[in-house]
Motif scaffolding. Sequence first.
Motif, PDB file in Angstrom:
ATOM      1  N   GLN A  36       0.831  -1.192   0.000  1.00  0.00           N
ATOM      2  CA  GLN A  36       0.000   0.000   0.000  1.00  0.00           C
ATOM      3  C   GLN A  36       0.869   1.245   0.000  1.00  0.00           C
ATOM      4  O   GLN A  36       2.046   1.216   0.363  1.00  0.00           O
ATOM      5  N   ASN A  37       0.265   2.353  -0.395  1.00  0.00           N
ATOM      6  CA  ASN A  37       0.913   3.670  -0.360  1.00  0.00           C
ATOM      7  C   ASN A  37       2.175   3.689  -1.228  1.00  0.00           C
ATOM      8  O   ASN A  37       2.239   3.025  -2.255  1.00  0.00           O
ATOM      9  N   GLU A  38       3.188   4.430  -0.779  1.00  0.00           N
ATOM     10  CA  GLU A  38       4.375   4.643  -1.611  1.00  0.00           C
ATOM     11  C   GLU A  38       5.338   3.461  -1.512  1.00  0.00           C
ATOM     12  O   GLU A  38       5.528   2.872  -0.450  1.00  0.00           O
ATOM     13  N   ILE A  39       5.934   3.135  -2.667  1.00  0.00           N
ATOM     14  CA  ILE A  39       6.952   2.090  -2.708  1.00  0.00           C
ATOM     15  C   ILE A  39       8.302   2.743  -2.465  1.00  0.00           C
ATOM     16  O   ILE A  39       8.779   3.531  -3.278  1.00  0.00           O
ATOM     17  N   GLU A  40       8.915   2.440  -1.329  1.00  0.00           N
ATOM     18  CA  GLU A  40      10.213   3.028  -0.985  1.00  0.00           C
ATOM     19  C   GLU A  40      11.087   1.964  -0.354  1.00  0.00           C
ATOM     20  O   GLU A  40      10.695   0.806  -0.233  1.00  0.00           O
ATOM     21  N   THR A  41      12.293   2.386   0.005  1.00  0.00           N
ATOM     22  CA  THR A  41      13.293   1.435   0.478  1.00  0.00           C
ATOM     23  C   THR A  41      12.853   0.716   1.746  1.00  0.00           C
ATOM     24  O   THR A  41      13.185  -0.452   1.950  1.00  0.00           O
ATOM     25  N   GLY A  42      12.126   1.409   2.621  1.00  0.00           N
ATOM     26  CA  GLY A  42      11.640   0.761   3.832  1.00  0.00           C
ATOM     27  C   GLY A  42      10.671  -0.362   3.528  1.00  0.00           C
ATOM     28  O   GLY A  42      10.677  -1.408   4.189  1.00  0.00           O
ATOM     29  N   LEU A  43       9.821  -0.199   2.504  1.00  0.00           N
ATOM     30  CA  LEU A  43       8.893  -1.249   2.108  1.00  0.00           C
ATOM     31  C   LEU A  43       9.645  -2.461   1.576  1.00  0.00           C
ATOM     32  O   LEU A  43       9.257  -3.608   1.825  1.00  0.00           O
ATOM     33  N   ALA A  44      10.737  -2.223   0.849  1.00  0.00           N
ATOM     34  CA  ALA A  44      11.526  -3.336   0.325  1.00  0.00           C
ATOM     35  C   ALA A  44      12.063  -4.198   1.462  1.00  0.00           C
ATOM     36  O   ALA A  44      12.033  -5.435   1.395  1.00  0.00           O
ATOM     37  N   ALA A  45      12.554  -3.565   2.519  1.00  0.00           N
ATOM     38  CA  ALA A  45      13.061  -4.326   3.657  1.00  0.00           C
ATOM     39  C   ALA A  45      11.929  -5.064   4.373  1.00  0.00           C
ATOM     40  O   ALA A  45      12.096  -6.215   4.803  1.00  0.00           O
ATOM     41  N   THR A  46      10.748  -4.438   4.487  1.00  0.00           N
ATOM     42  CA  THR A  46       9.612  -5.084   5.137  1.00  0.00           C
ATOM     43  C   THR A  46       9.143  -6.295   4.352  1.00  0.00           C
ATOM     44  O   THR A  46       8.838  -7.357   4.923  1.00  0.00           O
ATOM     45  N   LEU A  47       9.076  -6.171   3.036  1.00  0.00           N
ATOM     46  CA  LEU A  47       8.629  -7.287   2.211  1.00  0.00           C
ATOM     47  C   LEU A  47       9.625  -8.438   2.229  1.00  0.00           C
ATOM     48  O   LEU A  47       9.238  -9.608   2.104  1.00  0.00           O
ATOM     49  N   GLN A  48      10.908  -8.123   2.360  1.00  0.00           N
ATOM     50  CA  GLN A  48      11.893  -9.196   2.485  1.00  0.00           C
ATOM     51  C   GLN A  48      11.607 -10.042   3.730  1.00  0.00           C
ATOM     52  O   GLN A  48      11.650 -11.273   3.680  1.00  0.00           O
ATOM     53  N   HIS A  49      11.292  -9.369   4.824  1.00  0.00           N
ATOM     54  CA  HIS A  49      10.920 -10.079   6.046  1.00  0.00           C
ATOM     55  C   HIS A  49       9.629 -10.850   5.850  1.00  0.00           C
ATOM     56  O   HIS A  49       9.484 -11.996   6.326  1.00  0.00           O
ATOM     57  N   ALA A  50       8.666 -10.261   5.127  1.00  0.00           N
ATOM     58  CA  ALA A  50       7.379 -10.922   4.901  1.00  0.00           C
ATOM     59  C   ALA A  50       7.548 -12.195   4.074  1.00  0.00           C
ATOM     60  O   ALA A  50       6.942 -13.232   4.368  1.00  0.00           O
TER      61      ALA A  50
END
Length: 448
Positions: A36-50
Amino acid sequence: MRWFRVVLLLIFCLASFVVLPAQAEPEKSVFVIPVQNEIETGLAATLQHAFQEADQSGAEAIVLDINTLGGRIDAAVDIADQIRSSKVPVIAYIRGQAISAGAYLAMNATHIAMAPGSTIGAAEVRNTDGSTVDPKVVAFWRSEMTAAAEFHGRDEKLAVGMVDRNTEIPGVKERGELVSLSAQQAVDHKIADGLYPTLQDALKHYGYDGFSIQNFQPSLAEKIARFVTKPSVIPLLLIVGLIGLGAELLLPGHLVPGLIGAGCLGLYFFGSMVAGFAGWEAVILFLAGIVFLVAEIFVAGFGILGTAGVLSIGTAVVMAAYDTTYGLKVMLIAMALAAVVMGVLFKYFGHLGVWNRLIHKDAQEKAAGYVPGRNLRHMLYQIGRTVTPLRPSGTAVFNGQRFDVVSDGAFVPVETDVQIVLIEGTRIVVKAKQSEPNTVIQRVPETE
């Protein structure tokens, strides 16, 4: 004992033919990850964990619940690598908008399912400041979209049309427009597999009907990391952090500027560590830089400690950034702005801080009993008498007052008439006065 052994043998033989009840199979599940929302570097790290959590839970499929207007290219590329390398199928369920980088992520998924009213496309790359995009970046992004379409057998021309407005696709778009497809258009052009009002409908279509749904919930630390690692937030944290620490050094004891500065810089390093961009070495280097700067104030280090402190802080910030070039640029900007603000604070509030303790400001005022030095220049060429020998300094009397004097270099005995020949401030230089009268030298007439 013999009969007992026979009975045991019979029991063992019968037990070998008994069918043990089958163990209950683990419940099959689908792992849902929100994008959701903006795709940024923090989301990349979160999705790696997911993705790691989904793999550990034994999920049969991963669903990316997409509703985004896009974001950073580098972050989208990192997420796409995770999607393509996933061991389980990835379903992109678009329930709102998959624009720009969001469309790129969907194109990398194994399956694309669209909710009614959703859209996909318009993936043209743009700079946030409105400047012209580097042609190399455009070419790279175009090749990435093409590769994503090729990987799953989707229409490559439509993928290119989402990126390049100069591409003409008959029946879909004219030159100068970007491809942006509605849900039904995406199905018609075989970009999406179908329209599904709910996620359960999409899962039923792909054979996951009845599977339990595990919803990924990012931790509070990951939510904070996503926010503080945004490109628009990082410069603000660094600027406020440096100004706060500098203000605390100038105005010690107020605590508020120091706490705000330490909090901002702490959030920056915390977010970078949670996102996986930095380790403890960056934090230790930053703290060492602060120690060097404080030591420079109280220790005469000839600027060496201060320089080491600035370099340590700058290196720590750059190390903690997701991109070293971006980190260096942001750090230089933050230091420049902080220096300007610190200059203003020092000019108007420096007298309230530690600098007031380091600078001697006591004045020898007349009201405090200090008598200013007398002007003795009116005594020049006066004649007096020595009351002590001048070797070369001593004492002489002029007009009934004693003065400390110094001879012009020669020894002058006591009770000798002296004449003042030079006065420099309170320094009086005298010379022994000649007792013989002045002699007039006769002019020699010129010879013919």
